[in-house]
Design a protein around this motif. Structure first.
Motif, mmCIF file in Angstrom:
data_model
loop_
_atom_site.group_PDB
_atom_site.id
_atom_site.type_symbol
_atom_site.label_atom_id
_atom_site.label_comp_id
_atom_site.label_asym_id
_atom_site.label_seq_id
_atom_site.Cartn_x
_atom_site.Cartn_y
_atom_site.Cartn_z
ATOM 1 N N GLN A 267 0.833 -1.187 0.000
ATOM 2 C CA GLN A 267 0.000 0.000 0.000
ATOM 3 C C GLN A 267 0.875 1.248 0.000
ATOM 4 O O GLN A 267 2.079 1.184 0.250
ATOM 5 C CB GLN A 267 -0.926 -0.018 1.221
ATOM 6 C CG GLN A 267 -1.831 -1.238 1.260
ATOM 7 C CD GLN A 267 -2.562 -1.391 2.588
ATOM 8 O OE1 GLN A 267 -2.331 -0.632 3.521
ATOM 9 N NE2 GLN A 267 -3.451 -2.372 2.668
ATOM 10 N N GLN A 268 0.276 2.389 -0.266
ATOM 11 C CA GLN A 268 0.972 3.673 -0.229
ATOM 12 C C GLN A 268 0.352 4.522 0.869
ATOM 13 O O GLN A 268 -0.576 5.299 0.623
ATOM 14 C CB GLN A 268 0.877 4.370 -1.587
ATOM 15 C CG GLN A 268 1.681 3.698 -2.674
ATOM 16 C CD GLN A 268 3.183 3.685 -2.347
ATOM 17 O OE1 GLN A 268 3.735 4.681 -1.888
ATOM 18 N NE2 GLN A 268 3.834 2.557 -2.581
ATOM 19 N N PRO A 269 0.842 4.370 2.085
ATOM 20 C CA PRO A 269 0.224 5.093 3.195
ATOM 21 C C PRO A 269 0.452 6.598 3.079
ATOM 22 O O PRO A 269 1.483 7.050 2.583
ATOM 23 C CB PRO A 269 0.937 4.528 4.438
ATOM 24 C CG PRO A 269 2.228 3.986 3.919
ATOM 25 C CD PRO A 269 1.956 3.519 2.524
ATOM 26 N N PRO A 270 -0.500 7.392 3.565
ATOM 27 C CA PRO A 270 -0.355 8.850 3.508
ATOM 28 C C PRO A 270 0.538 9.341 4.650
ATOM 29 O O PRO A 270 0.963 8.568 5.510
ATOM 30 C CB PRO A 270 -1.794 9.334 3.711
ATOM 31 C CG PRO A 270 -2.393 8.277 4.599
ATOM 32 C CD PRO A 270 -1.779 6.972 4.160
ATOM 33 N N VAL A 271 0.789 10.646 4.643
ATOM 34 C CA VAL A 271 1.436 11.256 5.804
ATOM 35 C C VAL A 271 0.506 11.110 7.006
ATOM 36 O O VAL A 271 -0.694 11.374 6.922
ATOM 37 C CB VAL A 271 1.727 12.744 5.540
ATOM 38 C CG1 VAL A 271 2.205 13.446 6.811
ATOM 39 C CG2 VAL A 271 2.762 12.893 4.432
ATOM 40 N N VAL A 272 1.057 10.636 8.116
ATOM 41 C CA VAL A 272 0.271 10.401 9.320
ATOM 42 C C VAL A 272 0.640 11.459 10.355
ATOM 43 O O VAL A 272 1.825 11.660 10.661
ATOM 44 C CB VAL A 272 0.537 8.999 9.890
ATOM 45 C CG1 VAL A 272 -0.219 8.798 11.203
ATOM 46 C CG2 VAL A 272 0.137 7.934 8.875
ATOM 47 N N GLU A 273 -0.344 12.131 10.886
ATOM 48 C CA GLU A 273 -0.115 13.145 11.914
ATOM 49 C C GLU A 273 -0.311 12.518 13.277
ATOM 50 O O GLU A 273 -1.376 11.980 13.583
ATOM 51 C CB GLU A 273 -1.065 14.319 11.717
ATOM 52 C CG GLU A 273 -0.805 15.474 12.647
ATOM 53 C CD GLU A 273 -1.656 16.689 12.301
ATOM 54 O OE1 GLU A 273 -2.078 17.397 13.234
ATOM 55 O OE2 GLU A 273 -1.890 16.930 11.105
ATOM 56 N N ALA A 274 0.724 12.560 14.097
ATOM 57 C CA ALA A 274 0.640 12.007 15.446
ATOM 58 C C ALA A 274 -0.275 12.871 16.302
ATOM 59 O O ALA A 274 -0.526 14.048 15.980
ATOM 60 C CB ALA A 274 2.035 11.933 16.059
ATOM 61 N N PRO A 275 -0.795 12.321 17.406
ATOM 62 C CA PRO A 275 -1.613 13.135 18.313
ATOM 63 C C PRO A 275 -0.867 14.389 18.752
ATOM 64 O O PRO A 275 0.364 14.396 18.882
ATOM 65 C CB PRO A 275 -1.864 12.195 19.487
ATOM 66 C CG PRO A 275 -1.780 10.822 18.893
ATOM 67 C CD PRO A 275 -0.713 10.913 17.851
ATOM 68 N N ALA A 276 -1.611 15.442 18.990
ATOM 69 C CA ALA A 276 -1.014 16.741 19.306
ATOM 70 C C ALA A 276 -0.169 16.672 20.575
ATOM 71 O O ALA A 276 -0.508 15.970 21.543
ATOM 72 C CB ALA A 276 -2.115 17.788 19.475
ATOM 73 N N ILE A 277 0.937 17.395 20.557
ATOM 74 C CA ILE A 277 1.784 17.549 21.733
ATOM 75 C C ILE A 277 1.122 18.575 22.662
ATOM 76 O O ILE A 277 0.664 19.622 22.224
ATOM 77 C CB ILE A 277 3.188 18.021 21.331
ATOM 78 C CG1 ILE A 277 3.834 17.000 20.386
ATOM 79 C CG2 ILE A 277 4.070 18.250 22.543
ATOM 80 C CD1 ILE A 277 5.127 17.469 19.757
ATOM 81 N N ARG A 278 1.095 18.262 23.962
ATOM 82 C CA ARG A 278 0.417 19.132 24.927
ATOM 83 C C ARG A 278 1.437 19.775 25.870
ATOM 84 O O ARG A 278 2.400 19.124 26.297
ATOM 85 C CB ARG A 278 -0.584 18.337 25.767
ATOM 86 C CG ARG A 278 -1.698 17.675 24.988
ATOM 87 C CD ARG A 278 -2.595 16.873 25.916
ATOM 88 N NE ARG A 278 -1.875 15.804 26.591
ATOM 89 C CZ ARG A 278 -1.579 15.785 27.880
ATOM 90 N NH1 ARG A 278 -1.932 16.799 28.665
ATOM 91 N NH2 ARG A 278 -0.930 14.770 28.416
ATOM 92 N N PHE A 279 1.208 21.028 26.212
ATOM 93 C CA PHE A 279 2.009 21.685 27.236
ATOM 94 C C PHE A 279 1.450 21.291 28.599
ATOM 95 O O PHE A 279 0.294 21.584 28.913
ATOM 96 C CB PHE A 279 1.981 23.197 27.064
ATOM 97 C CG PHE A 279 2.743 23.939 28.135
ATOM 98 C CD1 PHE A 279 4.129 23.946 28.129
ATOM 99 C CD2 PHE A 279 2.074 24.612 29.136
ATOM 100 C CE1 PHE A 279 4.834 24.619 29.112
ATOM 101 C CE2 PHE A 279 2.769 25.299 30.122
ATOM 102 C CZ PHE A 279 4.154 25.294 30.111
ATOM 103 N N VAL A 280 2.263 20.609 29.397
ATOM 104 C CA VAL A 280 1.850 20.165 30.729
ATOM 105 C C VAL A 280 2.596 21.005 31.763
ATOM 106 O O VAL A 280 3.825 20.928 31.866
ATOM 107 C CB VAL A 280 2.156 18.666 30.943
ATOM 108 C CG1 VAL A 280 1.795 18.247 32.363
ATOM 109 C CG2 VAL A 280 1.389 17.824 29.930
ATOM 110 N N GLN A 281 1.862 21.804 32.503
ATOM 111 C CA GLN A 281 2.487 22.681 33.485
ATOM 112 C C GLN A 281 2.687 21.933 34.805
ATOM 113 O O GLN A 281 1.761 21.315 35.333
ATOM 114 C CB GLN A 281 1.646 23.932 33.714
ATOM 115 C CG GLN A 281 2.331 24.956 34.609
ATOM 116 C CD GLN A 281 1.591 26.271 34.638
ATOM 117 O OE1 GLN A 281 0.820 26.584 33.726
ATOM 118 N NE2 GLN A 281 1.816 27.060 35.684
ATOM 119 N N ARG A 282 3.921 21.980 35.309
ATOM 120 C CA ARG A 282 4.240 21.404 36.615
ATOM 121 C C ARG A 282 5.012 22.435 37.431
ATOM 122 O O ARG A 282 5.144 23.589 37.033
ATOM 123 C CB ARG A 282 5.016 20.094 36.463
ATOM 124 C CG ARG A 282 4.235 18.985 35.770
ATOM 125 C CD ARG A 282 4.926 17.628 35.946
ATOM 126 N NE ARG A 282 4.167 16.575 35.268
ATOM 127 C CZ ARG A 282 4.460 16.134 34.031
ATOM 128 N NH1 ARG A 282 5.500 16.654 33.374
ATOM 129 N NH2 ARG A 282 3.744 15.186 33.467
#
Length: 290
Positions: A267-282
């Motif tokens: 198959q020819q898979p498309p560009v896959v976007e990973a889940p969004a990166i989140r800013f985690v405040q500590r």
């Protein structure tokens, strides 16, 4: 996952998935990201009869030689390309020899290869906005090796976001080791107009910055805030716990494994976007000018 001294041959589970990484061994051993990433790839490809074959190498020339050796021996089913640079010769190599490959990179530098992308630029802009919202007007960024495409992407997003918000931007770089993070932090905070918050391109460099702050008598977050990238357990167990740009690294590895499995099925898979990166405040981030 296997790492062999000689060139690999077909294993009992069939041809492995090749992954090359240019790092000093001591940095790779301490850096959580690739351990979590390869675990995610392995979760997908192992049930399909593949293992993950990792080579940690000393230079990009060694990396190219190893990829050619794998192809000449038909030793791997496909490869995963990480840490791409602009006009990366590996992209052209795998295209020339017809080696199935998946890039973990921006589609802008992957040369049309199947790609898993983490939108580092959007994450960096979110971090700058969050720090600005806490009253920080001068920010520092300790990037990774400056030739890497994702380092360039993050630095450009950082400087653009600072300019849009009328913040002062300070830039430094390291090699992903804690020692380089400490040196860069000392350079950024030792001047006449130091940043009140510093973002680091990985967890190890952020921990190095935290150690450097203690040695210099700077309080975190009262005097300077620190933000890491990746959010491994090291961030959550540090004192104080490190704020982070958090993403599920094993999930990224699974997406890469799934993309490569599709490619191996023809198959020819498309560009896959990973889940969004989140800013985690500590606790390592506080309001400036309280």
């Amino acid at each position: 996952m296997r790492s062999d001294e000689g060139h690999p041959s077909k294993g009992d589970l069939g041809q492995p998935i090749g992954l090359t990484l240019v790092r000093a061994s001591e940095i790779y051993g301490a850096e959580p990201w690739f351990h979590e990433f390869t675990a995610g790839v392995d979760q997908v490809v192992r049930p399909l009869g593949h293992s993950v074959l990792l080579r940690v190498l000393g230079s990009r020339a060694d990396e190219l030689e190893w990829l050619r050796g794998w192809q000449d021996k038909r030793a791997v089913a496909g490869v995963v390309l990480v840490d791409l640079i602009e006009d990366d010769p590996r992209v052209q190599l795998v295209a020339d020899v017809g080696m199935p490959a998946v890039a973990v990179s921006s589609p802008m530098v992957s040369g049309g290869l199947p790609t898993v992308w983490t939108n580092d630029d959007a994450a960096m802009r979110a971090a700058v906005r969050a720090l600005a919202g806490l009253g920080h007007s001068a920010l520092g960024l300790v990037g990774g090796p400056p030739e890497l495409a994702h380092t360039i992407t993050r630095a450009a997003a950082f400087t653009d976001a600072c300019a849009e918000l009328h913040l002062t931007a300070h830039l430094a770089s390291g090699d992903y080791s804690s020692e380089s993070g400490a040196r860069a932090f000392e350079g950024l905070t030792g001047g006449d107009t130091p940043p009140s918050a510093v973002v680091f391109d990985n967890d190890l460099m952020a921990l190095g910055g935290l150690d450097a702050a203690r040695r210099s008598g700077l309080r975190v977050p009262e005097d300077v805030s620190i933000v890491a990238w990746d959010d491994s357990a090291l961030c959550q167990l540090s004192t104080p716990p490190l704020a982070s740009l958090s993403h599920d690294v094993q999930r990224i590895g699974r997406l890469v494994g799934e993309t490569l499995a599709s490619l191996l099925r023809g198959q020819q898979p498309p560009v896959v976007e990973a889940p969004a990166i989140r800013f985690v405040q500590r606790e390592s981030v506080g309001r400036h000018g309280r």
